[in-house]
Write an enzyme that holds these catalytic residues in place. Structure first.
Site, PDB file in Angstrom:
ATOM      1  N   LYS A  52      74.498  37.075  25.287  1.00 59.01           N
ATOM      2  CA  LYS A  52      73.684  37.532  24.138  1.00 59.01           C
ATOM      3  C   LYS A  52      72.187  37.326  24.424  1.00 59.01           C
ATOM      4  O   LYS A  52      71.786  36.429  25.509  1.00 59.01           O
ATOM      5  CB  LYS A  52      74.203  36.936  23.067  1.00 59.01           C
ATOM      6  CG  LYS A  52      73.907  35.287  22.835  1.00 59.01           C
ATOM      7  CD  LYS A  52      74.568  34.660  21.791  1.00 59.01           C
ATOM      8  CE  LYS A  52      74.405  33.276  21.862  1.00 59.01           C
ATOM      9  NZ  LYS A  52      75.273  32.469  20.552  1.00 59.01           N
ATOM     10  N   TYR A 271      41.459  26.471  21.289  1.00 55.39           N
ATOM     11  CA  TYR A 271      41.303  26.752  19.787  1.00 55.39           C
ATOM     12  C   TYR A 271      41.520  25.207  18.991  1.00 55.39           C
ATOM     13  O   TYR A 271      42.204  24.357  19.536  1.00 55.39           O
ATOM     14  CB  TYR A 271      42.529  27.649  19.465  1.00 55.39           C
ATOM     15  CG  TYR A 271      42.221  28.783  19.454  1.00 55.39           C
ATOM     16  CD1 TYR A 271      41.182  29.733  19.034  1.00 55.39           C
ATOM     17  CD2 TYR A 271      42.980  29.477  20.470  1.00 55.39           C
ATOM     18  CE1 TYR A 271      40.891  30.899  19.365  1.00 55.39           C
ATOM     19  CE2 TYR A 271      42.913  31.052  20.653  1.00 55.39           C
ATOM     20  CZ  TYR A 271      41.795  31.636  20.155  1.00 55.39           C
ATOM     21  OH  TYR A 271      41.771  33.129  20.524  1.00 55.39           O
TER      22      TYR A 271
HETATM   23  C1  LIG Z   1      76.045  31.349  21.176  1.00 49.37           C
HETATM   24  C2  LIG Z   1      77.389  31.089  21.126  1.00 49.37           C
HETATM   25  C3  LIG Z   1      77.976  30.551  22.120  1.00 49.37           C
HETATM   26  C4  LIG Z   1      77.446  29.937  23.374  1.00 49.37           C
HETATM   27  O1  LIG Z   1      76.983  28.546  23.147  1.00 49.37           O
HETATM   28  P1  LIG Z   1      76.172  27.961  24.135  1.00 49.37           P
HETATM   29  O2  LIG Z   1      75.693  26.634  23.460  1.00 49.37           O
HETATM   30  O3  LIG Z   1      75.066  28.529  24.669  1.00 49.37           O
HETATM   31  O4  LIG Z   1      77.167  27.462  25.243  1.00 49.37           O
HETATM   32  C5  LIG Z   1      79.378  30.459  21.998  1.00 49.37           C
HETATM   33  N1  LIG Z   1      79.905  30.472  20.717  1.00 49.37           N
HETATM   34  C6  LIG Z   1      79.228  31.185  19.684  1.00 49.37           C
HETATM   35  C7  LIG Z   1      80.019  31.564  18.654  1.00 49.37           C
HETATM   36  C8  LIG Z   1      77.726  31.458  19.838  1.00 49.37           C
HETATM   37  O5  LIG Z   1      77.322  31.945  18.873  1.00 49.37           O
END
Ligand SMILES: *Cc1c(COP(=O)(O)O)cnc(C)c1O
Length: 382
Positions: A52, A271
């Site tokens: 993702k 800044y």
């Molecule tokens: C993003 C996500 C993962 C992966 O999590 P990590 O901590 O990056 O390994 C797994 N399950 C769900 C439901 C998530 O939203």
């Protein structure tokens, strides 16, 4: 991707080399090694990959292709568009969409054979109605909440379903839950969630289960079930905070120096005038900033040191606030002053994603997913 004589595949994207101040190198072989490492830790459970948020900022297309080539057959994305993108690359893979079914969009999921992770009774009802109306026979996952209170049926809702619903055992091919505190192994919620998930799985004995994210994998075999879902660990961030990082680093961020300038003692930099030259200093002004995802909170003031850059291999502190497109590095101490056009390293083997995150008061996830679009991207291996 083009093959180099030495056999290392190199691909690029984004602006051309020479037209971008920031150069981001993503080691696809390291991502694949991390995936294999996690898969071995969890065997006999299967190991999926979470890609993702543009593969945690690393590029959803190259990351997905590299992992598919290495044998990964199950991918998780957050939303429909990411799912569609992954589907184009891996026609035969199983693709689950974490955020579930968008209202009225079931036919889109079916067209691309995406499997929504159904997170409420409303979503389950809508998917069921769609499948019955159209004869669509694709599967979906069912998310049950065990304590994070984000998405998923409550355990008592799942229990009621288990008593009477006939759609679930036939058409749900994964029962899923998600840890709230897996990165804190001693947190009491972990044991509670593992026990709750075990109970819920007992109600649907034929459906495979998935509980562990990256850190969850390190909570031990009771967390593994049938399928694990690592994300951040694939991309090199430490899934066991406070302990040695067992993952290979993936991301290297280098940026070019726009100019080198001298600042007299007593003047301020940047800044807000929050950083004062306590002696005559020499600065390297570097051509990336928070608009490139180098988080503003990692800047330096008189009160708080900020992140560190490697200049000619030597660690040098940032000076002053990070601007939108620029940041300043204090190179005063260096025997060999850098010049315009030289590159400094902001993330690499010695300066991890987690270190930058801690300087910015955040987590490696945010550093990775902020990596910006202006970088010239170099992909190694895969
Ligand atoms: C993003 C996500 C993962 C992966 O999590 P990590 O901590 O990056 O390994 C797994 N399950 C769900 C439901 C998530 O939203």
């Amino acid at each position: 991707m083009t093959a180099r004589p030495e056999g290392v595949a190199i691909g690029t994207s984004g602006p051309h080399h020479g037209q971008a101040y920031g150069i981001l190198t993503i080691d696809l072989d390291a991502i694949v090694d991390n995936w294999r490492d996690l898969r071995e830790r969890c065997s006999p459970a299967a190991c999926a990959a979470v890609v993702k948020a543009d593969g945690y900022g690393c590029g959803i297309d190259p990351v997905t292709s590299a992992l598919a080539k290495a044998g990964c057959t199950t991918f998780f994305v957050a939303d429909f568009n990411e799912g569609r993108r992954v589907r184009r690359l891996v026609p035969d893979a199983t693709i689950y969409v974490f955020n579930g079914l968008m209202p009225g969009a079931a036919d889109n999921y079916a067209k691309d054979n995406l499997q929504p992770v159904l997170g409420s009774l409303v979503e389950l009802g809508e998917w069921k109605a769609f499948c019955e109306a159209t004869g669509w026979s694709g599967h979906a996952a069912l998310h049950v909440d065990t304590g994070i209170n984000r998405l998923g049926l409550r355990p008592e809702q799942a229990a009621r379903l288990a008593e009477h619903d006939r759609f679930v055992p036939r058409r749900i091919d994964l029962l899923m839950s998600h840890f709230a505190c897996a990165d804190e192994p001693g947190h009491p919620l972990n044991a509670k969630q593992m026990a709750a998930f075990r109970d819920i799985r007992g109600m649907f004995p034929a459906i495979p289960g998935s509980l562990a994210n990256s850190s969850g994998i390190f909570l031990g075999p009771d967390a593994h079930h049938d399928l694990v879902r690592p994300g951040v660990a694939l991309y090199g961030a430490n899934p066991t905070p406070g302990h040695l990082n067992l993952m290979r680093p993936v991301v290297r961020l280098e940026a070019g120096i726009v100019q080198v300038r001298d600042v007299p003692q007593g003047e301020t930099v940047g800044y807000g005038a929050t950083w004062t030259a306590t002696r005559p200093v020499r600065l390297a002004v570097v051509g990336i900033g928070y608009a490139d995802g180098f988080l503003r909170a990692a800047g330096a003031s008189d009160q708080h040191p900020g992140a560190t850059a490697l200049v000619g291999g030597h660690p040098c502190p940032l000076a002053g606030r990070i601007s939108m497109d620029l940041l300043a590095v204090d190179v005063t101490g260096l025997a060999h002053a850098p010049s315009r056009g030289d590159r400094v390293t902001l993330i690499g083997e010695q300066i991890t994603v987690d270190t930058v995150a801690s300087h910015a008061g955040t987590i490696g996830y945010e550093v990775l997913t902020s990596l910006g679009p202006r970088y010239h991207r170099v992909y190694r291996g895969g």
